[in-house]
Design a protein around this motif. Sequence first.
Motif, PDB file in Angstrom:
ATOM      1  N   GLY A  24      44.886  47.119  44.496  1.00 12.29           N
ATOM      2  CA  GLY A  24      43.796  46.472  43.778  1.00 12.29           C
ATOM      3  C   GLY A  24      43.014  45.526  44.666  1.00 12.29           C
ATOM      4  N   GLU A  25      43.696  44.921  45.658  1.00  9.00           N
ATOM      5  CA  GLU A  25      43.008  44.016  46.579  1.00  9.00           C
ATOM      6  C   GLU A  25      41.952  44.754  47.399  1.00  9.00           C
ATOM      7  OE1 GLU A  25      45.229  41.031  48.821  1.00  9.00           O
ATOM      8  OE2 GLU A  25      47.022  41.766  47.808  1.00  9.00           O
ATOM      9  N   HIS A  26      42.278  45.962  47.850  1.00  9.67           N
ATOM     10  CA  HIS A  26      41.313  46.736  48.628  1.00  9.67           C
ATOM     11  C   HIS A  26      40.118  47.137  47.772  1.00  9.67           C
ATOM     12  CE1 HIS A  26      45.144  47.613  50.947  1.00  9.67           C
ATOM     13  NE2 HIS A  26      44.356  47.037  51.855  1.00  9.67           N
ATOM     14  N   ILE A  27      40.392  47.504  46.525  1.00 13.50           N
ATOM     15  CA  ILE A  27      39.297  47.859  45.619  1.00 13.50           C
ATOM     16  C   ILE A  27      38.391  46.655  45.393  1.00 13.50           C
ATOM     17  CG2 ILE A  27      38.722  48.589  43.274  1.00 13.50           C
ATOM     18  CD1 ILE A  27      41.336  50.194  43.278  1.00 13.50           C
ATOM     19  N   GLU A  28      39.010  45.502  45.188  1.00 16.32           N
ATOM     20  CA  GLU A  28      38.229  44.284  44.997  1.00 16.32           C
ATOM     21  C   GLU A  28      37.421  43.954  46.245  1.00 16.32           C
ATOM     22  OE1 GLU A  28      38.936  39.927  43.039  1.00 16.32           O
ATOM     23  OE2 GLU A  28      40.524  40.746  44.289  1.00 16.32           O
ATOM     24  N   GLU A  29      38.012  44.165  47.409  1.00 18.27           N
ATOM     25  CA  GLU A  29      37.321  43.860  48.656  1.00 18.27           C
ATOM     26  C   GLU A  29      36.090  44.734  48.847  1.00 18.27           C
ATOM     27  OE1 GLU A  29      38.180  43.779  53.502  1.00 18.27           O
ATOM     28  OE2 GLU A  29      39.826  44.137  52.078  1.00 18.27           O
ATOM     29  N   VAL A  30      36.204  46.036  48.548  1.00 17.74           N
ATOM     30  CA  VAL A  30      35.054  46.914  48.744  1.00 17.74           C
ATOM     31  C   VAL A  30      33.957  46.613  47.728  1.00 17.74           C
ATOM     32  CG1 VAL A  30      35.789  48.869  47.288  1.00 17.74           C
ATOM     33  CG2 VAL A  30      34.412  49.282  49.326  1.00 17.74           C
ATOM     34  N   LEU A  31      34.339  46.195  46.512  1.00 18.92           N
ATOM     35  CA  LEU A  31      33.334  45.807  45.522  1.00 18.92           C
ATOM     36  C   LEU A  31      32.685  44.474  45.894  1.00 18.92           C
ATOM     37  CD1 LEU A  31      35.116  46.768  42.164  1.00 18.92           C
ATOM     38  CD2 LEU A  31      33.389  48.064  43.429  1.00 18.92           C
ATOM     39  N   ASP A  32      33.494  43.548  46.407  1.00 20.30           N
ATOM     40  CA  ASP A  32      32.949  42.261  46.839  1.00 20.30           C
ATOM     41  C   ASP A  32      32.017  42.421  48.030  1.00 20.30           C
ATOM     42  OD1 ASP A  32      34.241  40.904  44.876  1.00 20.30           O
ATOM     43  OD2 ASP A  32      35.905  40.218  46.123  1.00 20.30           O
ATOM     44  N   GLY A  33      32.241  43.473  48.833  1.00 19.90           N
ATOM     45  CA  GLY A  33      31.344  43.727  49.947  1.00 19.90           C
ATOM     46  C   GLY A  33      29.933  44.018  49.477  1.00 19.90           C
ATOM     47  N   ILE A  34      29.822  44.656  48.326  1.00 20.57           N
ATOM     48  CA  ILE A  34      28.503  44.875  47.736  1.00 20.57           C
ATOM     49  C   ILE A  34      27.926  43.560  47.247  1.00 20.57           C
ATOM     50  CG2 ILE A  34      27.293  45.931  45.787  1.00 20.57           C
ATOM     51  CD1 ILE A  34      29.072  48.351  46.080  1.00 20.57           C
ATOM     52  N   ARG A  35      28.770  42.753  46.618  1.00 20.92           N
ATOM     53  CA  ARG A  35      28.296  41.458  46.120  1.00 20.92           C
ATOM     54  C   ARG A  35      27.799  40.564  47.249  1.00 20.92           C
ATOM     55  NH1 ARG A  35      29.897  40.512  40.866  1.00 20.92           N
ATOM     56  NH2 ARG A  35      31.499  41.883  40.026  1.00 20.92           N
ATOM     57  N   ALA A  36      28.418  40.676  48.405  1.00 19.76           N
ATOM     58  CA  ALA A  36      28.088  39.790  49.512  1.00 19.76           C
ATOM     59  C   ALA A  36      26.720  40.063  50.129  1.00 19.76           C
ATOM     60  CB  ALA A  36      29.165  39.895  50.592  1.00 19.76           C
ATOM     61  N   LYS A  37      26.062  41.144  49.717  1.00 19.38           N
ATOM     62  CA  LYS A  37      24.772  41.494  50.306  1.00 19.38           C
ATOM     63  C   LYS A  37      23.591  40.754  49.688  1.00 19.38           C
ATOM     64  CE  LYS A  37      26.169  46.181  51.612  1.00 19.38           C
ATOM     65  NZ  LYS A  37      25.897  47.629  51.457  1.00 19.38           N
ATOM     66  N   ASN A  38      23.821  40.032  48.625  1.00 18.07           N
ATOM     67  CA  ASN A  38      22.696  39.398  47.938  1.00 18.07           C
ATOM     68  C   ASN A  38      22.072  38.281  48.772  1.00 18.07           C
ATOM     69  OD1 ASN A  38      20.920  38.787  45.830  1.00 18.07           O
ATOM     70  ND2 ASN A  38      22.240  37.117  45.180  1.00 18.07           N
ATOM     71  N   THR A  39      20.783  38.348  48.969  1.00 14.94           N
ATOM     72  CA  THR A  39      20.061  37.296  49.689  1.00 14.94           C
ATOM     73  C   THR A  39      18.940  36.714  48.844  1.00 14.94           C
ATOM     74  OG1 THR A  39      18.555  38.924  50.675  1.00 14.94           O
ATOM     75  CG2 THR A  39      20.544  38.349  51.929  1.00 14.94           C
ATOM     76  N   SER A  40      18.838  37.137  47.612  1.00 13.92           N
ATOM     77  CA  SER A  40      17.737  36.697  46.749  1.00 13.92           C
ATOM     78  C   SER A  40      18.112  35.443  45.972  1.00 13.92           C
ATOM     79  CB  SER A  40      17.362  37.810  45.776  1.00 13.92           C
ATOM     80  OG  SER A  40      16.422  37.352  44.829  1.00 13.92           O
ATOM     81  N   ASN A  41      17.152  34.537  45.833  1.00 15.63           N
ATOM     82  CA  ASN A  41      17.337  33.348  45.006  1.00 15.63           C
ATOM     83  C   ASN A  41      16.859  33.568  43.583  1.00 15.63           C
ATOM     84  OD1 ASN A  41      18.389  31.738  47.114  1.00 15.63           O
ATOM     85  ND2 ASN A  41      16.313  31.317  47.868  1.00 15.63           N
ATOM     86  N   GLU A  42      16.298  34.741  43.306  1.00 15.76           N
ATOM     87  CA  GLU A  42      15.723  35.013  41.997  1.00 15.76           C
ATOM     88  C   GLU A  42      16.653  35.797  41.081  1.00 15.76           C
ATOM     89  OE1 GLU A  42      12.850  33.699  41.155  1.00 15.76           O
ATOM     90  OE2 GLU A  42      12.657  32.825  43.159  1.00 15.76           O
ATOM     91  N   ILE A  43      17.606  36.507  41.653  1.00 16.72           N
ATOM     92  CA  ILE A  43      18.467  37.357  40.839  1.00 16.72           C
ATOM     93  C   ILE A  43      19.938  37.086  41.138  1.00 16.72           C
ATOM     94  CG2 ILE A  43      16.749  39.195  40.672  1.00 16.72           C
ATOM     95  CD1 ILE A  43      18.436  40.724  42.760  1.00 16.72           C
TER      96      ILE A  43
END
Length: 462
Positions: free
Chosen positions: A103-122
């Motif tokens: 489950g940790e690896h699954i969480e890590e790969v999903l968090d990798g998507i979350r970490a891409k956010n650079t917008s202050n609007e969304i």
Amino acid sequence: MEEHYYVSIDIGSSSVKVVVGEKFHNGINVIGTGQTFTDGIKKGMIDDFDVASHAIKDTIKKAQIASGIEFEDVFLKMPIIHSEIHDIEHEITFNGESTEITGEHIEEVLDGIRAKNTSNEIEIIGVFPKMFKVDDLHEVSDPKEMIATQSLSVDAGVITTNRSVLINTLKCVESCGVHVLDVYSDAYNYKYILTPTEVELGAVVIDIGDQLTQVAYYERGNLFDADNIPMAGSQITNDIAQALNTTFDQAEKVKEQYGHAFYDLASEQDVFTVNQVDTNEPMSFNQKDLSDIVEARVEEIFLEVFDLLQEMGLNKINGGFVLTGGTANMLGIKELLSDMVSEKVRIHVPQQMGIRKPEFSSSISTINSGISFDELLDYVTINNHETTSEEEYVEEYVEEKPKSKGFDGFFKRKANKDVETETYTSKTIGARVEREDGTFEQPKDENEKPSVMKKIMKSLFE
């Protein structure tokens, strides 16, 4: 969250609903609910902070009394309005080292998507995996316990929402003495009111609430697209008030007692009287008169829905249409839609005791989303949750008819969305504990897990 107890908060346009449930061998057992009608919310967003906060507190109290549980942790449902849906891929690598996926690896790969956010609007309120790929070879829905040596990648859907809308909603909810563990969008939640056949073949959910009608289309097991129109039950009530020359409150009562959305089936024998706004003389009408008003607006809502589906590029709905939401209680609404389309139509009503009304569909689906992610990330070790079978749903399908007059050749399916810049995601890091060196570890004990949304709250208010 309390072990095996799940609490959802549904902030709708006309009322706040709280449902307390627990994992059960065939789904969810509801052990307490609360509902409070309020004017502090408009189109799913906080309109009056104090009024909305009071309604949320009151609803939480009702649910705690009904369930006998003093809960503090909740899941929050967000509406589709101000949301966008994207498809994004991400992978983590193992550099040739044989690794059993957890489950940790699954969480890590999903968090990798979350970490891409650079917008202050969304902000992201959902990253839902469509398919995992192990070593770029095996496509699976759940990769836990599989062995990988090179990589684990995910093709995921990402739901974003307006940052200020999320901030204000979180602030209002957490001011009521509860902690938001996670946020789930209706766009994702609606999957759980569909049968496995419907979600595989391709089905449309139409949630007609008080001020919003939300539409979501699912195909091959996943969310394809979702949108909303600012027209729903309150517009029907306004039409009745104007046509019958009465007040909004009286029109609402008339709609609930005598409303019928399909003129052909309405009765001339059901007669009622309403007070007039400019005279003391009440006027008499029958259900047929009322249906003439109601049908016109409901038909307009459905035509707007068809326009949305056309914009999504759809040309066929193999799995049919599923109606839900408070306005789905109205007589004749299924028959009207059935007269407009050739596909199957049913009204979804939750089957759990205490919430057998269409307006609770979103609340119970939010709990389903929470359970699903708990199991995927291995937060819940007791594996006794099963997807509700088709036979357990209330399904009143309409018989197949000749091609419809308003839906023939109407849709044209589009290609999958392309996301030019994959930067949309939240700055949250899931439910792991941050070490001083910047890396993360999974909490060893359930009680040690910090709230996912507490981290969102921290990033939002910094």
